[in-house]
Each structure stands twice: as structure tokens, then as C-alpha cells.
Motif scaffolding. Sequence first.
Motif, PDB file in Angstrom:
ATOM      1  N   TYR A 239       7.248   4.740  -7.176  1.00 31.72           N
ATOM      2  CA  TYR A 239       6.129   5.537  -7.672  1.00 31.72           C
ATOM      3  C   TYR A 239       5.351   4.751  -8.734  1.00 31.72           C
ATOM      4  O   TYR A 239       4.120   4.702  -8.728  1.00 31.72           O
ATOM      5  CB  TYR A 239       6.612   6.841  -8.295  1.00 31.72           C
ATOM      6  CG  TYR A 239       7.249   7.842  -7.364  1.00 31.72           C
ATOM      7  CD1 TYR A 239       7.529   7.530  -6.028  1.00 31.72           C
ATOM      8  CD2 TYR A 239       7.583   9.106  -7.821  1.00 31.72           C
ATOM      9  CE1 TYR A 239       8.120   8.457  -5.193  1.00 31.72           C
ATOM     10  CE2 TYR A 239       8.181  10.046  -6.981  1.00 31.72           C
ATOM     11  CZ  TYR A 239       8.454   9.713  -5.676  1.00 31.72           C
ATOM     12  OH  TYR A 239       9.044  10.630  -4.853  1.00 31.72           O
ATOM     13  N   VAL A 240       6.100   4.165  -9.667  1.00 28.70           N
ATOM     14  CA  VAL A 240       5.472   3.395 -10.744  1.00 28.70           C
ATOM     15  C   VAL A 240       4.673   2.238 -10.174  1.00 28.70           C
ATOM     16  O   VAL A 240       3.539   1.963 -10.593  1.00 28.70           O
ATOM     17  CB  VAL A 240       6.547   2.875 -11.724  1.00 28.70           C
ATOM     18  CG1 VAL A 240       5.907   1.966 -12.777  1.00 28.70           C
ATOM     19  CG2 VAL A 240       7.276   4.027 -12.380  1.00 28.70           C
ATOM     20  N   LEU A 241       5.255   1.539  -9.212  1.00 28.71           N
ATOM     21  CA  LEU A 241       4.577   0.391  -8.612  1.00 28.71           C
ATOM     22  C   LEU A 241       3.319   0.806  -7.866  1.00 28.71           C
ATOM     23  O   LEU A 241       2.316   0.085  -7.861  1.00 28.71           O
ATOM     24  CB  LEU A 241       5.532  -0.337  -7.656  1.00 28.71           C
ATOM     25  CG  LEU A 241       6.699  -1.067  -8.328  1.00 28.71           C
ATOM     26  CD1 LEU A 241       7.671  -1.569  -7.272  1.00 28.71           C
ATOM     27  CD2 LEU A 241       6.187  -2.231  -9.164  1.00 28.71           C
ATOM     28  N   ALA A 242       3.360   1.973  -7.243  1.00 30.31           N
ATOM     29  CA  ALA A 242       2.181   2.465  -6.523  1.00 30.31           C
ATOM     30  C   ALA A 242       1.038   2.727  -7.499  1.00 30.31           C
ATOM     31  O   ALA A 242      -0.113   2.340  -7.251  1.00 30.31           O
ATOM     32  CB  ALA A 242       2.521   3.735  -5.752  1.00 30.31           C
ATOM     33  N   ILE A 243       1.344   3.373  -8.628  1.00 33.88           N
ATOM     34  CA  ILE A 243       0.319   3.647  -9.637  1.00 33.88           C
ATOM     35  C   ILE A 243      -0.188   2.332 -10.243  1.00 33.88           C
ATOM     36  O   ILE A 243      -1.392   2.137 -10.419  1.00 33.88           O
ATOM     37  CB  ILE A 243       0.865   4.548 -10.756  1.00 33.88           C
ATOM     38  CG1 ILE A 243       1.302   5.900 -10.191  1.00 33.88           C
ATOM     39  CG2 ILE A 243      -0.175   4.727 -11.850  1.00 33.88           C
ATOM     40  CD1 ILE A 243       0.186   6.730  -9.627  1.00 33.88           C
ATOM     41  N   ARG A 244       0.742   1.432 -10.540  1.00 34.04           N
ATOM     42  CA  ARG A 244       0.347   0.159 -11.151  1.00 34.04           C
ATOM     43  C   ARG A 244      -0.558  -0.651 -10.226  1.00 34.04           C
ATOM     44  O   ARG A 244      -1.491  -1.316 -10.670  1.00 34.04           O
ATOM     45  CB  ARG A 244       1.593  -0.661 -11.519  1.00 34.04           C
ATOM     46  CG  ARG A 244       1.308  -1.798 -12.480  1.00 34.04           C
ATOM     47  CD  ARG A 244       2.585  -2.456 -12.940  1.00 34.04           C
ATOM     48  NE  ARG A 244       3.232  -3.201 -11.875  1.00 34.04           N
ATOM     49  CZ  ARG A 244       4.380  -3.867 -12.015  1.00 34.04           C
ATOM     50  NH1 ARG A 244       5.014  -3.828 -13.174  1.00 34.04           N
ATOM     51  NH2 ARG A 244       4.915  -4.534 -11.026  1.00 34.04           N
ATOM     52  N   GLY A 245      -0.276  -0.579  -8.933  1.00 32.39           N
ATOM     53  CA  GLY A 245      -1.121  -1.271  -7.970  1.00 32.39           C
ATOM     54  C   GLY A 245      -2.526  -0.719  -7.911  1.00 32.39           C
ATOM     55  O   GLY A 245      -3.465  -1.404  -7.496  1.00 32.39           O
ATOM     56  N   GLY A 246      -2.684   0.521  -8.348  1.00 29.02           N
ATOM     57  CA  GLY A 246      -4.007   1.130  -8.367  1.00 29.02           C
ATOM     58  C   GLY A 246      -4.905   0.577  -9.451  1.00 29.02           C
ATOM     59  O   GLY A 246      -6.067   0.997  -9.571  1.00 29.02           O
ATOM     60  N   GLY A 247      -4.410  -0.382 -10.230  1.00 27.93           N
ATOM     61  CA  GLY A 247      -5.228  -1.000 -11.267  1.00 27.93           C
ATOM     62  C   GLY A 247      -6.481  -1.657 -10.719  1.00 27.93           C
ATOM     63  O   GLY A 247      -7.467  -1.829 -11.437  1.00 27.93           O
ATOM     64  N   TYR A 248      -6.441  -2.015  -9.441  1.00 26.83           N
ATOM     65  CA  TYR A 248      -7.611  -2.666  -8.842  1.00 26.83           C
ATOM     66  C   TYR A 248      -8.779  -1.695  -8.691  1.00 26.83           C
ATOM     67  O   TYR A 248      -9.911  -2.112  -8.447  1.00 26.83           O
ATOM     68  CB  TYR A 248      -7.235  -3.268  -7.490  1.00 26.83           C
ATOM     69  CG  TYR A 248      -6.147  -4.304  -7.619  1.00 26.83           C
ATOM     70  CD1 TYR A 248      -6.403  -5.520  -8.217  1.00 26.83           C
ATOM     71  CD2 TYR A 248      -4.845  -4.045  -7.187  1.00 26.83           C
ATOM     72  CE1 TYR A 248      -5.404  -6.469  -8.382  1.00 26.83           C
ATOM     73  CE2 TYR A 248      -3.842  -4.979  -7.335  1.00 26.83           C
ATOM     74  CZ  TYR A 248      -4.129  -6.192  -7.942  1.00 26.83           C
ATOM     75  OH  TYR A 248      -3.134  -7.120  -8.101  1.00 26.83           O
ATOM     76  N   ILE A 249      -8.511  -0.412  -8.818  1.00 27.64           N
ATOM     77  CA  ILE A 249      -9.586   0.579  -8.791  1.00 27.64           C
ATOM     78  C   ILE A 249     -10.556   0.350  -9.957  1.00 27.64           C
ATOM     79  O   ILE A 249     -11.746   0.667  -9.875  1.00 27.64           O
ATOM     80  CB  ILE A 249      -8.997   2.002  -8.889  1.00 27.64           C
ATOM     81  CG1 ILE A 249      -8.114   2.312  -7.667  1.00 27.64           C
ATOM     82  CG2 ILE A 249     -10.074   3.045  -9.050  1.00 27.64           C
ATOM     83  CD1 ILE A 249      -8.876   2.491  -6.383  1.00 27.64           C
TER      84      ILE A 249
END
Length: 284
Positions: A239-249
Motif C-alpha cells: 500500500y505504501v509503495l503504491a502511494i509513494r509511486g503516485g509521486g509522479y502525479i
Amino acid sequence: MWLPFAILAAIISGSRRVYDKHLTKSFGNFSVGFIVQAFSLLPTLILFLFFPIPKDILHLPWQFWWPLLIIWLILYPVQTYFMYRSMREGELSSVTPILALIPAFNIISSFFLIHEIPSILGILGIILIIAGVYLLLKKRGEHMKSKPELWMIITTIGIAIGSTLDKISVSASTPVFYSFMNTLGASIVFIILMRIYKQHGELKKMKGNLFWQFMLVGIFQAISYTASMFAFAKGPTSYVLAIRGGGYIIAALWGLIVLRENFSNRKRFAFLFFLLGVILLAFS
């Protein structure tokens, strides 16, 4: 409480990728790795003043050390080499979308190593976030067609496994102390690798404004990595990694708001998928 830490890590790490690409033009793979880690040591150490550390740091259990040894001696050298080589030789728009797959790979490593199983809502949230980030970053008509993309897949697998090991070690320590020890060990390993690959001479380039830029990168790295460790300690790793990957937004929002870029249907779907994915992870 894991969600705010994951979002903070996403904001900082997502904003740094373009600068990482810039660094690879002047520095080798392991010298870049050393610079990022070494300049984050002092900011991480300062965090000791504000957050707890283990009461008996001289007698930490084996559970704290064995994941670190694997990360220091195997994962960091491999993923650092392949990530920076991929970013140097590939197009940013082609290789960065692959990083969105980290949480998908992490589901596998977390299942086998710590028996962490996402809920149905969690899996759906991860899928939506991956789809949103991928849609946002991947350029139409581009396909995986060269070695840089393959190298980034290797990097992605390494980060996914390393994140699971991070969680194992953090659970036997505290997020701030683990972040410092992880960074300290990585810096030592990169010093050795720089010597072996004769990249240590590149450190002479760190003068003037460049030095202060690295100081800023170090501060961002310290905050981002420590925030990730707090999130790992409190929430499911994938879950954490999924949110962190959203940094490209963030880059996309900058383009839409500041640069007045076109808000295409593709971008609309990307933002919608990402938003729905975050909501599902928050409630799962």
C-alpha cells in the motif's frame, strides 16, 4: 497513520527523479548513489532529536541485521547500478513508468517473507494506482524496446524485495534509527564500489552551487526515506509503495496548473484511477 507519511514520501521522491536524470550526466552510477546517501546522513542524524531511537542500540536482535546485510551487500549495488544506467541511457518517459510496478512485485515478496496479504480492496486500489501512474507517464505509441527498460525492471524487483526487508528490520528498531543505519551502511558500500570502478575522482566536481544542491538533495532524501519507514512500520508495504509511486502525479499537476498543459482524456483517467486507488487503500 501510515497514509500521511506515504504521501509525504511520494511528494518528495516523485519531485526528485528529473534531478536524478541530470546527475547521471556528470557522475557514475555508484558515485551518484554515494552522493545521495552520504548527503542524507547528517539530516537523518538530526531527526534523532525529534523521534525515538532504540533504548539499547548495542544489542539489537538478528532480525534487525540480516535484512540490512542483504540490502547493503546485494540489493543496493544491483539496483543502484541498473537504475542510474537505465536513467542515463534511456528516455525518462520510457523508464520511469516501470517504477509504478514496484507495489505489484512487492505483493509477492511480502507474501513469502512476512506473510502480508492485501485485502481485496487493497489489491484493487494498487491496480488502480498502477494503471493511473502508468497512463500518466507512458507516451502513446511507445513500447518496451531496449535494454534501459529491462534494467529498470531489474531495479523495480530489487526495490520491491528491499522494501519488504526494510519492514522486517524497522519492526525490530525505530524508523529514524533504521534509516540512519541503512544510509550509513549504504554509504560505506558505495565508497568501496567507487574505488573498485574508479569513480571516486568524480567527487572533485562537487564545488560551489553543486555542493549546496547536493545538500538539498540529501535533506529531501532523508525526509523521504524516513517518512517511508514510518509508513512501513504502520501500514502494509505494498500500500505504501503504491502511494509513494503516485509521486509522479506531481509533475503532471505542475504541467496542468503552472504550464497550462492540455487536460486530455488520458490524463483525466489517470487522475481518476489514482484518486480512486488512494481512497480504496485508505479504507481497506
